[in-house]
Every structure is written in structure tokens, then in C-alpha cells.
Enzyme design. Structure first.
Site, PDB file in Angstrom:
ATOM      1  N   TYR A   9      -2.686  -1.186   9.975  1.00 47.36           N
ATOM      2  CA  TYR A   9      -2.740  -1.538   8.543  1.00 47.36           C
ATOM      3  C   TYR A   9      -1.408  -1.218   7.860  1.00 47.36           C
ATOM      4  O   TYR A   9      -0.783  -2.078   7.231  1.00 47.36           O
ATOM      5  CB  TYR A   9      -3.892  -0.768   7.874  1.00 47.36           C
ATOM      6  CG  TYR A   9      -3.977  -0.981   6.381  1.00 47.36           C
ATOM      7  CD1 TYR A   9      -4.586  -2.116   5.850  1.00 47.36           C
ATOM      8  CD2 TYR A   9      -3.437  -0.050   5.489  1.00 47.36           C
ATOM      9  CE1 TYR A   9      -4.661  -2.313   4.470  1.00 47.36           C
ATOM     10  CE2 TYR A   9      -3.507  -0.239   4.120  1.00 47.36           C
ATOM     11  CZ  TYR A   9      -4.119  -1.375   3.613  1.00 47.36           C
ATOM     12  OH  TYR A   9      -4.190  -1.567   2.256  1.00 47.36           O
TER      13      TYR A   9
ATOM     14  N   SER B 176       0.833  -1.205   0.000  1.00 49.21           N
ATOM     15  CA  SER B 176       0.000   0.000   0.000  1.00 49.21           C
ATOM     16  C   SER B 176       0.866   1.253   0.000  1.00 49.21           C
ATOM     17  O   SER B 176       1.893   1.310   0.704  1.00 49.21           O
ATOM     18  CB  SER B 176      -0.897   0.009   1.241  1.00 49.21           C
ATOM     19  OG  SER B 176      -1.553   1.262   1.355  1.00 49.21           O
TER      20      SER B 176
HETATM   21  N1  LIG Z   1      -8.376  -0.287  -2.716  1.00 42.08           N
HETATM   22  C1  LIG Z   1      -7.397   0.458  -2.232  1.00 42.08           C
HETATM   23  O1  LIG Z   1      -7.514   1.711  -2.129  1.00 42.08           O
HETATM   24  C2  LIG Z   1      -6.104  -0.184  -1.823  1.00 42.08           C
HETATM   25  C3  LIG Z   1      -4.998   0.657  -1.579  1.00 42.08           C
HETATM   26  C4  LIG Z   1      -3.799   0.072  -1.202  1.00 42.08           C
HETATM   27  C5  LIG Z   1      -3.697  -1.301  -1.063  1.00 42.08           C
HETATM   28  N2  LIG Z   1      -4.783  -2.091  -1.303  1.00 42.08           N
HETATM   29  C6  LIG Z   1      -4.625  -3.547  -1.143  1.00 42.08           C
HETATM   30  O2  LIG Z   1      -5.092  -4.195  -2.312  1.00 42.08           O
HETATM   31  C7  LIG Z   1      -5.423  -5.555  -1.990  1.00 42.08           C
HETATM   32  C8  LIG Z   1      -6.744  -5.931  -2.647  1.00 42.08           C
HETATM   33  O3  LIG Z   1      -7.793  -5.191  -2.056  1.00 42.08           O
HETATM   34  P1  LIG Z   1      -8.936  -4.493  -2.908  1.00 42.08           P
HETATM   35  O4  LIG Z   1      -8.746  -3.044  -2.775  1.00 42.08           O
HETATM   36  O5  LIG Z   1      -9.030  -5.089  -4.256  1.00 42.08           O
HETATM   37  O6  LIG Z   1     -10.216  -4.829  -2.007  1.00 42.08           O
HETATM   38  P2  LIG Z   1     -11.454  -5.846  -2.194  1.00 42.08           P
HETATM   39  O7  LIG Z   1     -12.215  -5.520  -3.417  1.00 42.08           O
HETATM   40  O8  LIG Z   1     -12.151  -5.778  -0.879  1.00 42.08           O
HETATM   41  O9  LIG Z   1     -10.770  -7.270  -2.367  1.00 42.08           O
HETATM   42  C9  LIG Z   1     -10.130  -7.893  -1.290  1.00 42.08           C
HETATM   43  C10 LIG Z   1      -9.926  -9.346  -1.605  1.00 42.08           C
HETATM   44  O10 LIG Z   1      -9.205  -9.965  -0.527  1.00 42.08           O
HETATM   45  C11 LIG Z   1      -9.938 -11.071  -0.024  1.00 42.08           C
HETATM   46  N3  LIG Z   1      -9.744 -11.195   1.420  1.00 42.08           N
HETATM   47  C12 LIG Z   1     -10.027 -10.300   2.396  1.00 42.08           C
HETATM   48  N4  LIG Z   1      -9.712 -10.792   3.610  1.00 42.08           N
HETATM   49  C13 LIG Z   1      -9.231 -12.051   3.391  1.00 42.08           C
HETATM   50  C14 LIG Z   1      -8.753 -13.072   4.231  1.00 42.08           C
HETATM   51  N5  LIG Z   1      -8.712 -12.955   5.569  1.00 42.08           N
HETATM   52  N6  LIG Z   1      -8.336 -14.227   3.666  1.00 42.08           N
HETATM   53  C15 LIG Z   1      -8.375 -14.392   2.324  1.00 42.08           C
HETATM   54  N7  LIG Z   1      -8.819 -13.459   1.472  1.00 42.08           N
HETATM   55  C16 LIG Z   1      -9.250 -12.309   2.000  1.00 42.08           C
HETATM   56  C17 LIG Z   1     -11.398 -10.760  -0.349  1.00 42.08           C
HETATM   57  O11 LIG Z   1     -12.121 -11.982  -0.373  1.00 42.08           O
HETATM   58  P3  LIG Z   1     -13.733 -12.086  -0.159  1.00 42.08           P
HETATM   59  O12 LIG Z   1     -14.326 -10.788  -0.596  1.00 42.08           O
HETATM   60  O13 LIG Z   1     -14.094 -13.254  -1.003  1.00 42.08           O
HETATM   61  O14 LIG Z   1     -13.941 -12.331   1.302  1.00 42.08           O
HETATM   62  C18 LIG Z   1     -11.253 -10.106  -1.717  1.00 42.08           C
HETATM   63  O15 LIG Z   1     -11.122 -11.090  -2.716  1.00 42.08           O
HETATM   64  C19 LIG Z   1      -5.435  -5.637  -0.459  1.00 42.08           C
HETATM   65  O16 LIG Z   1      -4.251  -6.272  -0.012  1.00 42.08           O
HETATM   66  C20 LIG Z   1      -5.437  -4.179  -0.030  1.00 42.08           C
HETATM   67  O17 LIG Z   1      -4.860  -3.976   1.230  1.00 42.08           O
HETATM   68  C21 LIG Z   1      -5.979  -1.564  -1.681  1.00 42.08           C
END
Ligand SMILES: NC(=O)c1ccc[n+]([C@@H]2O[C@H](COP(=O)([O-])OP(=O)(O)OC[C@H]3O[C@@H](n4cnc5c(N)ncnc54)[C@H](OP(=O)(O)O)[C@@H]3O)[C@@H](O)[C@H]2O)c1
Length: 254
Positions: free
Chosen positions: A157, A142
Site C-alpha cells: 500500500y 497517504s
Molecule cells: N481513510 C484513511 O485513513 C486514509 C488515509 C490515507 C489515505 N487514504 C486514501 O484516501 C482515498 C479515499 O479513501 P477513503 O478513506 O475515503 O475510503 P472509502 O470511504 O473506502 O472510499 C474509497 C473510494 O474509492 C473507490 N474505489 C475503491 N477501489 C476502487 C477501484 N478499484 N476503482 C475505482 N474506485 C475505487 C470506492 O468506490 P466504491 O465504494 O463505490 O467501490 C470509494 O468511492 C484512498 O485513495 C485512500 O487510500 C485514506
């Protein structure tokens, strides 16, 4: 092209990554935790476009189940492609959120750490035996590690994501002898379902984020997926041990 695991492929960045690398010819083993329907949609869309994908359930917080997960991966490789090795692992799954330091409980600290750092660390250890020499690992961390938010609430986080950044660098050292490249991508604010669809629930805050972003908009999952796909591809062959921010220049020059 080979077969890649993409964790967290039921929505957001993981889903977009699964689409992008499948379009480039990878087989995809994607994981979901609670959103089985999202995972099925990802698999269905890849198959409609002529690709091959399988969805498996994985909870990063439950490391005792990682050996069983690895044997499911081995079975899927053998029966679907068939192959006996993976070429890539994308450690994308994760959750957001947080609370002010003085209010953070040991339970919140442990549950976020179990998924974000501990889960990523030991899942990688378990999957490594299936990863081919010359393969690639990408960890999704992140931009919050380096672009410190005045609003606060990120002590757990961002510290866990910082741990994954450092893990990435030292793992790159240990896996270089096998030709395995290890990199991290650090997204800025990206429109996904993270934190119970925070970008949808707090849409009025998006213009403020856009104002602080050099390129003037919120990130889309596809913006991040394109960089991950590049890191997995031949174009990324000379990149290892790096943390690459993809944020459109969030807080750059401010
Ligand atoms: N969006 C942002 O602004 C942002 C910024 C920086 C970093 N990130 C990082 O990007 C990555 C992807 O997130 P996203 O933004 O695409 O969010 P998202 O749409 O909420 O997707 C998160 C994914 O991670 C899975 N997940 C959550 N908790 C889990 C657990 N305990 N075990 C296994 N799988 C789990 C979810 O599975 P289910 O939904 O099937 O439960 C979903 O497939 C994350 O690591 C997040 O920290 C996101």
C-alpha cells in the site's frame, strides 16, 4: 468555477470533496466502483443544495475501459453544463489494507498496484486531453509513506502511494508549460469506509491513534476535503509539485 472529476465519490474523502467543491461552485463528475447507492446519495445531496453533479462508474483496475469512461465524461460535460473542458481532476479513489511482507502474494501485489498506482497514472493520461490549461490535479496519497507504522503490513500500500507522490512531482514538471498544477495530499488516519469500515470494526484502536496525533483526534473526511478544495481554488494558485500531509500532526515529534 468549472467542472471537476472526483474519483471515488461514493463515500469518505471523495464524497466530502464532492460536497465541498460543489458548495464552492464547481460542477462535479464523481465516480464510484461498487457503491452505486453511495454515489447516488452524493449526487442527490449536491443537487438538494443547488449544485450540479453526475455519477459515472469507474474501476481503476480496468484501464481498457478508460477510453469509454473519457467519452462518457465528454458527453456529460456537453449535455449537463455544457462545457468542453474539465478544470480539475481529483485522483482520490483507492483501497486500503495489506498483509505482512512474507505473506504477500503476487496477486495481492498486482491487484493493489493496478488500482492505486497504475490506475491513477493511466486514468490521468486519458483524462488529460479534456483538462483545460491552467487547471489542477490533486492526487490523494497517504501519510503512511512518511510516518512509518510499527505494526507493519503496509509494504505494498505505502509503496504504491509513494509511487503516486513521485508521479505527482514529475507530472508537475511536465504539465507546468500548460499552467496545470499537480499536487498530492497525504491524509493521516481519517474516519471513512476504507478497508471494509476498519475504523468502525476496530473502534477500540481509535484512542491509540488519537494519542499519537498532535491535535488529539481522528481525521474526518471534511478535514481532507477542505485542503483539496483549497488546492483547486485560486488560493492554491502558487502551489505545484507538493505533497501536503493533512494528519493533525500524526506521530509528529514522536
Ligand atoms: N481513510 C484513511 O485513513 C486514509 C488515509 C490515507 C489515505 N487514504 C486514501 O484516501 C482515498 C479515499 O479513501 P477513503 O478513506 O475515503 O475510503 P472509502 O470511504 O473506502 O472510499 C474509497 C473510494 O474509492 C473507490 N474505489 C475503491 N477501489 C476502487 C477501484 N478499484 N476503482 C475505482 N474506485 C475505487 C470506492 O468506490 P466504491 O465504494 O463505490 O467501490 C470509494 O468511492 C484512498 O485513495 C485512500 O487510500 C485514506
Amino acid at each position: 468555477m468549472g467542472v471537476a472529476i472526483v474519483t471515488g465519490g461514493s463515500s469518505g474523502i471523495g464524497q466530502a470533496t464532492a460536497f465541498e467543491i460543489a458548495a464552492r461552485g464547481h460542477g462535479v463528475i464523481l465516480t464510484y466502483n461498487g457503491n452505486e447507492r453511495g454515489a447516488r446519495d452524493t449526487v442527490g445531496a449536491i443537487e438538494e443544495r443547488g449544485g450540479t453533479a453526475v455519477a459515472l462508474r469507474l474501476d481503476l483496475a480496468e484501464s481498457a475501459r478508460f477510453p469509454a469512461f473519457v467519452s462518457q465524461v465528454r458527453d456529460a460535460l456537453a449535455s449537463v453544463w455544457p462545457a468542453d473542458r474539465l478544470t480539475a481532476l481529483v485522483n482520490n479513489a483507492g483501497l486500503g489494507g495489506g498483509s505482512p511482507f512474507v505473506e504477500t502474494t503476487e496477486e495481492q501485489f498486482d491487484s493493489m498496484g493496478r488500482a492505486l498506482f497504475r490506475g491513477t497514472y493511466f486514468l490521468t493520461q486519458h483524462v488529460l486531453a479534456l483538462l483545460a490549461d491552467g487547471g489542477a490535479i490533486v492526487n490523494v496519497t497517504s501519510a503512511s509513506v512518511t510516518t512509518i507504522e510499527r505494526g507493519g503490513g503496509y509494504t505494498v500500500y505505502a509503496a504504491n502511494k509513494a509511487a503516486v507522490n513521485t508521479f505527482t512531482q514529475y507530472l508537475a514538471v511536465e504539465l507546468a508549460e500548460r499552467g496545470i498544477r499537480v499536487n498530492a495530499i497525504a491524509p493521516g488516519a481519517t474516519r471513512t469506509l476504507i478497508s471494509d469500515n476498519a475504523f468502525g470494526r476496530y473502534a477500540h484502536l481509535v484512542p491509540e491513534i488519537e494519542k499519537k496525533t498532535l491535535l488529539g483526534r481522528l481525521g474526518e473526511p471534511e478535514d481532507i476535503a477542505a485542503v483539496i478544495a483549497m488546492l483547486l481554488s485560486r488560493d492554491g494558485r502558487w502551489i505545484t509539485g507538493q505533497i501536503i500531509e493533512a494528519s493533525g500532526g500524526y506521530q509528529f515529534g514522536i
